[in-house]
Design a protein around this motif. Structure first.
Motif, PDB file in Angstrom:
ATOM      1  N   PRO A 242       0.803  -1.222   0.000  1.00 40.21           N
ATOM      2  CA  PRO A 242       0.000   0.000   0.000  1.00 40.21           C
ATOM      3  C   PRO A 242       0.838   1.275   0.000  1.00 40.21           C
ATOM      4  O   PRO A 242       0.300   2.369   0.153  1.00 40.21           O
ATOM      5  CB  PRO A 242      -0.815  -0.122   1.287  1.00 40.21           C
ATOM      6  CG  PRO A 242       0.005  -0.982   2.173  1.00 40.21           C
ATOM      7  CD  PRO A 242       0.735  -1.937   1.291  1.00 40.21           C
TER       8      PRO A 242
ATOM      9  N   SER B 162       5.687   2.955  -3.152  1.00 31.87           N
ATOM     10  CA  SER B 162       5.842   2.197  -4.389  1.00 31.87           C
ATOM     11  C   SER B 162       7.285   2.339  -4.873  1.00 31.87           C
ATOM     12  O   SER B 162       8.060   3.143  -4.338  1.00 31.87           O
ATOM     13  CB  SER B 162       4.869   2.713  -5.452  1.00 31.87           C
ATOM     14  OG  SER B 162       5.108   4.088  -5.719  1.00 31.87           O
TER      15      SER B 162
ATOM     16  N   THR C  20      -7.204   3.463   1.418  1.00 33.22           N
ATOM     17  CA  THR C  20      -6.068   2.538   1.377  1.00 33.22           C
ATOM     18  C   THR C  20      -6.304   1.292   2.219  1.00 33.22           C
ATOM     19  O   THR C  20      -5.711   0.247   1.968  1.00 33.22           O
ATOM     20  CB  THR C  20      -4.801   3.258   1.885  1.00 33.22           C
ATOM     21  OG1 THR C  20      -4.760   4.577   1.337  1.00 33.22           O
ATOM     22  CG2 THR C  20      -3.554   2.518   1.488  1.00 33.22           C
TER      23      THR C  20
ATOM     24  N   THR D 109      -4.156   7.957  -2.077  1.00 32.49           N
ATOM     25  CA  THR D 109      -3.928   6.785  -2.936  1.00 32.49           C
ATOM     26  C   THR D 109      -4.604   6.940  -4.295  1.00 32.49           C
ATOM     27  O   THR D 109      -4.750   5.976  -5.034  1.00 32.49           O
ATOM     28  CB  THR D 109      -4.400   5.508  -2.206  1.00 32.49           C
ATOM     29  OG1 THR D 109      -3.808   5.490  -0.901  1.00 32.49           O
ATOM     30  CG2 THR D 109      -3.952   4.241  -2.908  1.00 32.49           C
TER      31      THR D 109
ATOM     32  N   LYS E 168       2.812   7.143  -3.198  1.00 37.08           N
ATOM     33  CA  LYS E 168       1.876   6.156  -3.743  1.00 37.08           C
ATOM     34  C   LYS E 168       1.933   6.197  -5.269  1.00 37.08           C
ATOM     35  O   LYS E 168       2.881   5.725  -5.875  1.00 37.08           O
ATOM     36  CB  LYS E 168       0.478   6.437  -3.222  1.00 37.08           C
ATOM     37  CG  LYS E 168       0.394   6.597  -1.702  1.00 37.08           C
ATOM     38  CD  LYS E 168       0.127   5.317  -0.981  1.00 37.08           C
ATOM     39  CE  LYS E 168      -0.129   5.576   0.497  1.00 37.08           C
ATOM     40  NZ  LYS E 168      -0.533   4.392   1.227  1.00 37.08           N
TER      41      LYS E 168
ATOM     42  N   SER F 275      -5.501   1.378  -7.853  1.00 33.55           N
ATOM     43  CA  SER F 275      -4.180   1.612  -7.254  1.00 33.55           C
ATOM     44  C   SER F 275      -3.940   0.784  -5.984  1.00 33.55           C
ATOM     45  O   SER F 275      -2.793   0.606  -5.578  1.00 33.55           O
ATOM     46  CB  SER F 275      -4.007   3.108  -6.952  1.00 33.55           C
ATOM     47  OG  SER F 275      -5.114   3.608  -6.222  1.00 33.55           O
ATOM     48  N   LEU F 276      -5.027   0.287  -5.356  1.00 28.10           N
ATOM     49  CA  LEU F 276      -4.875  -0.519  -4.139  1.00 28.10           C
ATOM     50  C   LEU F 276      -5.892  -1.655  -4.185  1.00 28.10           C
ATOM     51  O   LEU F 276      -7.088  -1.444  -3.985  1.00 28.10           O
ATOM     52  CB  LEU F 276      -5.080   0.351  -2.890  1.00 28.10           C
ATOM     53  CG  LEU F 276      -4.616  -0.185  -1.530  1.00 28.10           C
ATOM     54  CD1 LEU F 276      -5.527  -1.279  -0.998  1.00 28.10           C
ATOM     55  CD2 LEU F 276      -3.184  -0.689  -1.597  1.00 28.10           C
TER      56      LEU F 276
ATOM     57  N   GLY G  71      -0.663  -3.120  -3.882  1.00 30.14           N
ATOM     58  CA  GLY G  71      -0.622  -1.860  -4.620  1.00 30.14           C
ATOM     59  C   GLY G  71      -0.297  -2.080  -6.085  1.00 30.14           C
ATOM     60  O   GLY G  71       0.370  -3.046  -6.463  1.00 30.14           O
TER      61      GLY G  71
END
Length: 397
Positions: free
Chosen positions: A23, A26, A153, A182, A205, A312-313, A354
């Protein structure tokens, strides 16, 4: 006094090389790392003032806003969050916050510390807010500020139909704060078009930038409320009426900005602009779509239905008979691959995977599907690892 022979003997810095698919943070683009290795200038140097201007321009593009008050806050995403809430919420104000995830709870905590009264709009963990429930809570409590989490998230849920929430809030005279930690740079976000008053984010993120300079944007209406406060915010460091002197036209000293982090976010945002913000949103959806196809073909379930799935999550249900912590530890040990387990109400029930920024690439998607399938099979879970990899490959093609 300690003898020089007692000095700590610490070796060269050699952290492990991980693939970061949790999460956050990145993976950082090599160009951002190179930018961080360039020489420092002073935080009031004319060349740095130019860099500040460029960062603000790039942030406006990424937030999809014309807000003059668009800055990177010196600190992590939580500093940007506290800047938003601690400046907008005055003692005696009422803030309406959601209950559908971990970061709604953090909003509530920060609002209380700012001297505000907190009221809640309820939704279960793992579900978005219902605009009708928001409307009812606004009518009941008539808050000064309404906060919501655009991309939660902790649950892998994206809040759909944001304009319905902001319209309802404004009809009741409330300013709107959006948590976009996020989502910024990874999923569709249109601050001006959606009529969001304040949005804060983190760089680590979807922007794939080390934490340290965190995006924040405020509308004129929000900044007017901040500048007309009767009582100073409780934080001197995060006081926007003072930060105005540094990030506004005056460029007067307030604090020593984290120069290297500003270099980093400038380069990260340059990458966003080069790719194109809408193309970047599309890439995240494609890559996460392949990840989703892979884990579902393997036999796992997503936590969020498609209509509010957060690319994205990705929150993936932990299969029966498996301990999520053991899986995460084994992925780290065997593959140098980071994913995470659940938080709060979903602790032990989901994996959080993620697919953000520089990590949202085909090779990473195939790697995480392959590694997760292998570890789960080795632990006796009822999954088909090969089917998962094949499905992810098909989706990427």
């Amino acid at each position: 006094m300690a003898d020089s022979d007692d000095a700590p003997r610490v070796g060269e810095l050699t952290p492990p090389e991980r693939t970061l698919m949790g999460p956050g943070p990145s993976d950082v683009n090599p160009r951002v790392l190179r930018a961080m290795s360039t020489p420092l200038v002073g935080h009031l140097d004319p060349s740095f003032v130019e860099i500040m201007d460029e960062v603000q321009e790039l942030l406006r593009y990424t937030f999809r806003t014309d807000n003059e008050w668009t800055i990177p806050v010196s600190g992590t995403g939580s500093a940007s969050m506290e800047t938003a809430i601690g400046n907008l919420v005055e003692p005696g104000d009422t803030m309406l916050v959601p209950t559908n995830g971990y970061f709604g709870g953090r909003m509530a905590s920060m609002a209380r510390r700012a001297g505000g009264e907190v009221v809640e709009v309820d939704a279960p963990w793992g579900e978005p807010l219902d605009p009708a429930d928001v409307e009812a809570a606004l009518a009941e409590h008539e808050p000064d500020v309404f906060g919501f989490v655009h991309a939660e998230t902790s649950t892998g849920v994206r809040q759909p139909d944001v304009p319905a929430l902001t319209e309802a809030a404004h009809d009741h005279g409330a300013l709107v704060i959006a948590d976009t930690v996020t989502s910024l740079g990874g999923v569709e976000l249109r601050v001006d078009e959606w009529d969001i008053d304040v949005a804060y984010s983190g760089p680590q993120k979807c922007l794939s930038c080390p934490p340290g300079a965190s995006p924040l944007t405020l509308s004129d209406e929000a900044m007017e409320k901040v500048l007309s406060r009767e009582e100073d915010p409780r934080s001197w460091y995060l006081d926007l009426s003072l930060l105005e002197g540094y990030w506004g036209d005056e460029r007067a000293y307030h604090h020593t900005a984290p120069i290297t982090n500003v270099y980093a976010i400038r380069e990260a945002l340059r990458l966003v602009a080069e790719e194109g913000i809408e193309e970047r949103w599309d890439r995240h959806e494609r890559m996460a779509g392949a990840l989703k196809a892979g884990v579902e073909a393997m036999g796992l379930e997503m936590n969020a239905p498609d209509e509010y799935w957060l690319p994205s999550l990705n929150a993936v249900r932990v299969p029966e008979g498996v301990d999520d912590g053991e899986v995460c530890a084994e992925l780290l040990e065997r593959y140098d691959l980071e994913i995470a387990g659940g938080l709060g109400d979903l602790s032990g029930e989901i994996f959080r995977i993620g697919c953000m920024g520089h990590s949202a690439r085909p090779e990473n998607v195939l790697f995480v599907v392959t590694a997760l399938g292998d570890v789960l099979e080795s632990m006796g879970a009822d999954v088909d690892a090969e089917a998962g990899v094949a499905a992810a490959r098909r989706h990427l093609r």
